[in-house]
Design a protein around this motif. Structure first.
Motif, short mmCIF file in Angstrom:
data_model
loop_
_atom_site.label_atom_id
_atom_site.label_comp_id
_atom_site.label_asym_id
_atom_site.label_seq_id
_atom_site.Cartn_x
_atom_site.Cartn_y
_atom_site.Cartn_z
N MET A 142 0.84 -1.17 0.00
CA MET A 142 0.00 0.00 0.00
C MET A 142 0.89 1.24 0.00
SD MET A 142 -2.82 1.22 2.79
CE MET A 142 -4.06 0.12 2.17
N GLY A 143 0.53 2.23 -0.78
CA GLY A 143 1.29 3.47 -0.84
C GLY A 143 0.94 4.39 0.31
N GLY A 144 1.92 5.16 0.77
CA GLY A 144 1.68 6.18 1.78
C GLY A 144 1.75 5.72 3.21
N VAL A 145 2.18 4.46 3.46
CA VAL A 145 2.25 3.98 4.83
C VAL A 145 3.59 4.26 5.49
CG1 VAL A 145 0.49 2.19 4.60
CG2 VAL A 145 2.88 1.63 4.17
N GLY A 146 4.57 4.72 4.72
CA GLY A 146 5.85 5.09 5.32
C GLY A 146 7.02 4.21 4.96
N LYS A 147 6.90 3.42 3.90
CA LYS A 147 8.00 2.52 3.52
C LYS A 147 9.26 3.30 3.13
CE LYS A 147 5.57 0.59 0.29
NZ LYS A 147 4.34 1.40 0.44
N THR A 148 9.08 4.32 2.30
CA THR A 148 10.22 5.12 1.87
C THR A 148 10.81 5.89 3.05
OG1 THR A 148 9.39 5.31 -0.38
CG2 THR A 148 10.96 6.99 0.33
N THR A 149 9.96 6.38 3.93
CA THR A 149 10.44 7.08 5.12
C THR A 149 11.29 6.15 5.98
OG1 THR A 149 8.50 8.51 5.11
CG2 THR A 149 9.71 8.34 7.19
N LEU A 150 10.84 4.92 6.14
CA LEU A 150 11.60 3.94 6.91
C LEU A 150 12.94 3.65 6.25
CD1 LEU A 150 11.55 2.03 9.35
CD2 LEU A 150 10.41 0.35 7.90
N LEU A 151 12.95 3.47 4.95
CA LEU A 151 14.19 3.22 4.23
C LEU A 151 15.13 4.43 4.31
CD1 LEU A 151 15.16 0.68 2.70
CD2 LEU A 151 14.61 1.87 0.59
N THR A 152 14.55 5.62 4.25
CA THR A 152 15.35 6.84 4.38
C THR A 152 16.02 6.89 5.74
OG1 THR A 152 13.88 8.03 2.87
CG2 THR A 152 15.25 9.38 4.32
N GLN A 153 15.30 6.52 6.79
CA GLN A 153 15.89 6.50 8.13
C GLN A 153 17.03 5.49 8.22
OE1 GLN A 153 12.45 5.90 10.64
NE2 GLN A 153 12.17 8.10 10.92
N ILE A 154 16.85 4.33 7.61
CA ILE A 154 17.93 3.33 7.59
C ILE A 154 19.15 3.92 6.87
CG2 ILE A 154 18.65 1.10 6.64
CD1 ILE A 154 15.70 0.17 7.05
N ASN A 155 18.91 4.55 5.74
CA ASN A 155 19.99 5.17 4.97
C ASN A 155 20.71 6.23 5.80
OD1 ASN A 155 21.40 5.76 2.35
ND2 ASN A 155 20.40 7.72 2.64
N ASN A 156 19.95 7.15 6.38
CA ASN A 156 20.55 8.24 7.14
C ASN A 156 21.32 7.74 8.35
OD1 ASN A 156 19.40 9.95 5.28
ND2 ASN A 156 17.73 10.59 6.60
N GLU A 157 20.76 6.77 9.06
CA GLU A 157 21.46 6.22 10.23
C GLU A 157 22.75 5.51 9.82
OE1 GLU A 157 21.00 6.43 13.62
OE2 GLU A 157 19.60 8.00 12.99
N SER A 158 22.70 4.79 8.71
CA SER A 158 23.90 4.06 8.28
C SER A 158 24.99 5.00 7.79
CB SER A 158 23.55 3.04 7.20
OG SER A 158 23.10 3.69 6.04
N LEU A 159 24.61 6.19 7.35
CA LEU A 159 25.60 7.16 6.87
C LEU A 159 26.22 7.96 8.01
CD1 LEU A 159 23.82 8.49 3.66
CD2 LEU A 159 25.77 6.93 3.78
N LYS A 160 25.47 8.19 9.10
CA LYS A 160 25.99 9.06 10.15
C LYS A 160 26.57 8.32 11.35
CE LYS A 160 21.71 10.06 12.63
NZ LYS A 160 20.72 11.05 12.96
N THR A 161 26.25 7.06 11.51
CA THR A 161 26.80 6.33 12.65
C THR A 161 27.75 5.25 12.16
OG1 THR A 161 24.94 4.78 12.65
CG2 THR A 161 24.74 6.69 14.08
#
Length: 195
Positions: free
Chosen positions: A1-20
């Motif tokens: 389903m679109g709009g449930v936050g999948k991309t947001t979740l993936l973005t958080q994984i990406n951002n966390e993996s880049l900064k920590t």
């Protein structure tokens, strides 16, 4: 389903993996989307591993796959594929497919709207992202609209609750509508926006 936050979740994984600090030598983000073009996925990976010059552009698809395979086979990588609509053949692109319990440390994480795609991609683990429950949806909308707007007229809280129900727990819709309605102070504006 679109709009449930999948991309947001993936973005958080990406951002966390880049900064920590983590075990990955390289983190690669690729937006796949509905009109899958394996050459575009390949180009995105190539840029991230340092290949984007004219020599790279003049290589054939298979030659690029060989270069990607050689480069990624020597690294612990995290490949993030966002919005997959059909199976992505990682081997064909040149991505060495991480195998559980092989301890090479590499991972492929992807988002999709389809459980069937999870099977076709041979996902080792799946996480279903659901819509928000009604109370959580209301809390998110309240946060985005803001107390000042909610308290600006006695009719607005009831209208805001109706909006939250209409969004059916979809975080993206709640956030987008909440931000838009944050500047609306009159109930007429809210009613007009709901039509």
């Amino acid at each position: 389903m679109g709009g449930v936050g999948k991309t947001t979740l993936l973005t958080q994984i990406n951002n966390e993996s880049l900064k920590t600090p983590n075990d990955f030598e390289i983190v690669i983000w690729v937006e796949v989307s509905r009109d899958l073009k394996t050459s575009t996925v390949q180009e995105s990976i190539g840029r991230k591993i340092g290949y984007s010059d004219d020599i790279w552009k003049n290589k054939s698809f298979d030659e690029r796959a060989t270069v990607i395979l050689r480069a990624l086979s020597k690294k612990r990588f995290l490949l993030l594929l966002d919005d997959i609509w059909e199976r992505v053949d990682l081997n064909k692109i040149g991505v060495p497919v991480p195998v559980p319990n092989m301890n090479n440390g590499s991972k492929v994480v992807f988002t999709t709207r389809s459980e069937e795609i999870c099977g076709r991609m041979e996902a080792h683990k799946t996480v279903k992202v659901d819509c928000l429950e009604q109370d959580d949806a209301w809390d998110l909308l309240k946060e985005k609209v803001g107390d000042q707007t909610l308290c600006s007229h006695p009719d607005i809280p009831a209208l805001a609750k109706a909006v939250a129900r209409e969004c059916e727990g979809l975080p993206l819709a709640l956030i987008t509508i909440g931000r838009a309605m944050a500047c609306m102070k009159a109930p007429e504006e809210w009613r007009h926006a709901m039509e």
